[in-house]
Design an enzyme around this catalytic site. Structure first.
Site, PDB file in Angstrom:
ATOM      1  N   PRO A   9      23.959  -2.186 101.605  1.00  0.00           N
ATOM      2  CA  PRO A   9      22.857  -1.229 101.539  1.00  0.00           C
ATOM      3  C   PRO A   9      21.488  -1.854 101.301  1.00  0.00           C
ATOM      4  O   PRO A   9      21.350  -2.806 100.536  1.00  0.00           O
ATOM      5  CB  PRO A   9      23.232  -0.322 100.362  1.00  0.00           C
ATOM      6  CG  PRO A   9      24.224  -1.097  99.565  1.00  0.00           C
ATOM      7  CD  PRO A   9      24.968  -1.938 100.560  1.00  0.00           C
ATOM      8  N   ASN A  10      20.530  -1.269 101.985  1.00  0.00           N
ATOM      9  CA  ASN A  10      19.105  -1.604 101.872  1.00  0.00           C
ATOM     10  C   ASN A  10      18.718  -2.931 102.519  1.00  0.00           C
ATOM     11  O   ASN A  10      17.536  -3.271 102.559  1.00  0.00           O
ATOM     12  CB  ASN A  10      18.643  -1.572 100.393  1.00  0.00           C
ATOM     13  CG  ASN A  10      18.832  -0.203  99.786  1.00  0.00           C
ATOM     14  OD1 ASN A  10      18.381   0.799 100.363  1.00  0.00           O
ATOM     15  ND2 ASN A  10      19.530  -0.118  98.674  1.00  0.00           N
ATOM     16  N   ARG A  17      11.067  -4.897 102.154  1.00  0.00           N
ATOM     17  CA  ARG A  17      11.629  -4.642 100.828  1.00  0.00           C
ATOM     18  C   ARG A  17      11.360  -5.817  99.868  1.00  0.00           C
ATOM     19  O   ARG A  17      11.863  -6.921 100.093  1.00  0.00           O
ATOM     20  CB  ARG A  17      13.146  -4.456 100.989  1.00  0.00           C
ATOM     21  CG  ARG A  17      13.888  -4.278  99.702  1.00  0.00           C
ATOM     22  CD  ARG A  17      15.385  -4.399  99.906  1.00  0.00           C
ATOM     23  NE  ARG A  17      16.069  -4.189  98.645  1.00  0.00           N
ATOM     24  CZ  ARG A  17      17.319  -4.535  98.410  1.00  0.00           C
ATOM     25  NH1 ARG A  17      18.044  -5.087  99.368  1.00  0.00           N
ATOM     26  NH2 ARG A  17      17.856  -4.317  97.240  1.00  0.00           N
ATOM     27  N   TYR A  22      12.916 -11.110  98.299  1.00  0.00           N
ATOM     28  CA  TYR A  22      13.805 -11.283  99.457  1.00  0.00           C
ATOM     29  C   TYR A  22      13.137 -11.959 100.666  1.00  0.00           C
ATOM     30  O   TYR A  22      13.812 -12.208 101.658  1.00  0.00           O
ATOM     31  CB  TYR A  22      14.361  -9.911  99.879  1.00  0.00           C
ATOM     32  CG  TYR A  22      15.194  -9.256  98.790  1.00  0.00           C
ATOM     33  CD1 TYR A  22      16.363  -9.862  98.332  1.00  0.00           C
ATOM     34  CD2 TYR A  22      14.808  -8.047  98.215  1.00  0.00           C
ATOM     35  CE1 TYR A  22      17.123  -9.287  97.327  1.00  0.00           C
ATOM     36  CE2 TYR A  22      15.567  -7.456  97.208  1.00  0.00           C
ATOM     37  CZ  TYR A  22      16.721  -8.075  96.767  1.00  0.00           C
ATOM     38  OH  TYR A  22      17.473  -7.504  95.769  1.00  0.00           O
ATOM     39  N   ASN A  73      27.419  -9.939 102.434  1.00  0.00           N
ATOM     40  CA  ASN A  73      26.416  -9.649 101.408  1.00  0.00           C
ATOM     41  C   ASN A  73      26.607  -8.182 101.035  1.00  0.00           C
ATOM     42  O   ASN A  73      26.090  -7.300 101.725  1.00  0.00           O
ATOM     43  CB  ASN A  73      24.999  -9.916 101.905  1.00  0.00           C
ATOM     44  CG  ASN A  73      23.969  -9.723 100.791  1.00  0.00           C
ATOM     45  OD1 ASN A  73      24.270  -9.133  99.742  1.00  0.00           O
ATOM     46  ND2 ASN A  73      22.766 -10.210 101.011  1.00  0.00           N
ATOM     47  N   ALA A  76      23.963  -4.139  96.550  1.00  0.00           N
ATOM     48  CA  ALA A  76      24.206  -3.536  95.231  1.00  0.00           C
ATOM     49  C   ALA A  76      25.689  -3.251  94.980  1.00  0.00           C
ATOM     50  O   ALA A  76      26.123  -3.203  93.812  1.00  0.00           O
ATOM     51  CB  ALA A  76      23.388  -2.261  95.082  1.00  0.00           C
ATOM     52  N   GLU A  97      30.912 -14.903  99.970  1.00  0.00           N
ATOM     53  CA  GLU A  97      29.909 -13.932  99.514  1.00  0.00           C
ATOM     54  C   GLU A  97      28.526 -14.584  99.507  1.00  0.00           C
ATOM     55  O   GLU A  97      28.386 -15.741  99.101  1.00  0.00           O
ATOM     56  CB  GLU A  97      30.266 -13.440  98.111  1.00  0.00           C
ATOM     57  CG  GLU A  97      29.268 -12.414  97.572  1.00  0.00           C
ATOM     58  CD  GLU A  97      29.760 -11.750  96.306  1.00  0.00           C
ATOM     59  OE1 GLU A  97      30.906 -11.232  96.296  1.00  0.00           O
ATOM     60  OE2 GLU A  97      29.000 -11.744  95.311  1.00  0.00           O
ATOM     61  N   HIS A  99      24.213 -14.032  98.717  1.00  0.00           N
ATOM     62  CA  HIS A  99      23.047 -13.292  98.228  1.00  0.00           C
ATOM     63  C   HIS A  99      21.795 -14.075  98.557  1.00  0.00           C
ATOM     64  O   HIS A  99      21.777 -15.313  98.414  1.00  0.00           O
ATOM     65  CB  HIS A  99      23.136 -13.053  96.721  1.00  0.00           C
ATOM     66  CG  HIS A  99      24.347 -12.256  96.360  1.00  0.00           C
ATOM     67  ND1 HIS A  99      24.410 -10.904  96.580  1.00  0.00           N
ATOM     68  CD2 HIS A  99      25.551 -12.632  95.863  1.00  0.00           C
ATOM     69  CE1 HIS A  99      25.602 -10.476  96.212  1.00  0.00           C
ATOM     70  NE2 HIS A  99      26.323 -11.501  95.791  1.00  0.00           N
ATOM     71  N   ARG A 106      18.397 -12.910  87.596  1.00  0.00           N
ATOM     72  CA  ARG A 106      17.787 -11.574  87.626  1.00  0.00           C
ATOM     73  C   ARG A 106      18.319 -10.700  86.489  1.00  0.00           C
ATOM     74  O   ARG A 106      18.830 -11.216  85.507  1.00  0.00           O
ATOM     75  CB  ARG A 106      18.018 -10.968  89.025  1.00  0.00           C
ATOM     76  CG  ARG A 106      17.364 -11.819  90.140  1.00  0.00           C
ATOM     77  CD  ARG A 106      17.506 -11.182  91.494  1.00  0.00           C
ATOM     78  NE  ARG A 106      16.820  -9.901  91.557  1.00  0.00           N
ATOM     79  CZ  ARG A 106      16.982  -9.002  92.544  1.00  0.00           C
ATOM     80  NH1 ARG A 106      17.804  -9.291  93.550  1.00  0.00           N
ATOM     81  NH2 ARG A 106      16.319  -7.870  92.533  1.00  0.00           N
TER      82      ARG A 106
END
Ligand code: DQA
Length: 147
Positions: A9-10, A17, A22, A73, A76, A97, A99, A106
């Site tokens: 998502p996103n 964004r 990012y 990825n 969230a 995985e 990111h 963070r």
């Protein structure tokens, strides 16, 4: 050799964004770079983005027998999704995985990944390069020559 990249998502909003976190590249730009990288190694890279958890679960389940490896990825859903973790454990397709950001640097709620334990490993914090590193790691695992 076929690899599927799944983006959660996103990530469709990349470019606009939170560019300080990012970067300014769009997801399309990043995926094109990844496909070019794959081509130099003789690998076909398909990719997909969805904002829906169930769609990620379905795509992972459908990857069995079709793809040699996954790059994921979960965005969230990394921090919340038992369903995605179970889907990864339900297939034998190896997954890395990814990111863009260093999730350990963070907010505390991003420090836990429910999905990473069902993956070969996790690469985080290198921006778009995280995807390239993930592909190299995956191909290394699949015993292809990594240039
Ligand atoms: C992300 C990190 C997640 O915590 C966040 O929810 C995202 C993007 C990353 O690529 O850095 O959406 O997965």
């Amino acid at each position: 050799m076929k690899i599927l990249v799944l983006n959660g998502p996103n990530l469709n909003l990349l470019g606009k964004r939170e560019p300080g976190i990012y970067g300014s590249q769009t997801l399309g730009d990043m995926m094109k770079g990844l496909q070019d990288h794959g081509r130099t190694k003789g690998v076909v890279v398909d990719w997909h983005q969805t904002n829906e958890e169930g769609c990620l679960v379905s795509r992972i389940g459908e990857s069995q027998g079709v793809y040699d490896g996954l790059i994921l990825n979960p965005a969230a859903y990394t921090h919340t999704s038992l369903a995605i973790r179970d889907a990864l454990q339900a297939v034998t397709v190896p997954c890395v995985e990814v990111h863009l950001s260093n999730i350990q640097a963070r907010e505390g709620f991003r420090h836990t990944s429910l999905t990473a334990a069902a993956c070969l490993g996790q690469i985080a914090g290198f921006g778009a390069r995280s995807y390239l590193l993930a592909l190299d790691a995956l191909l290394g695992h699949l015993k292809l020559s990594v240039k």
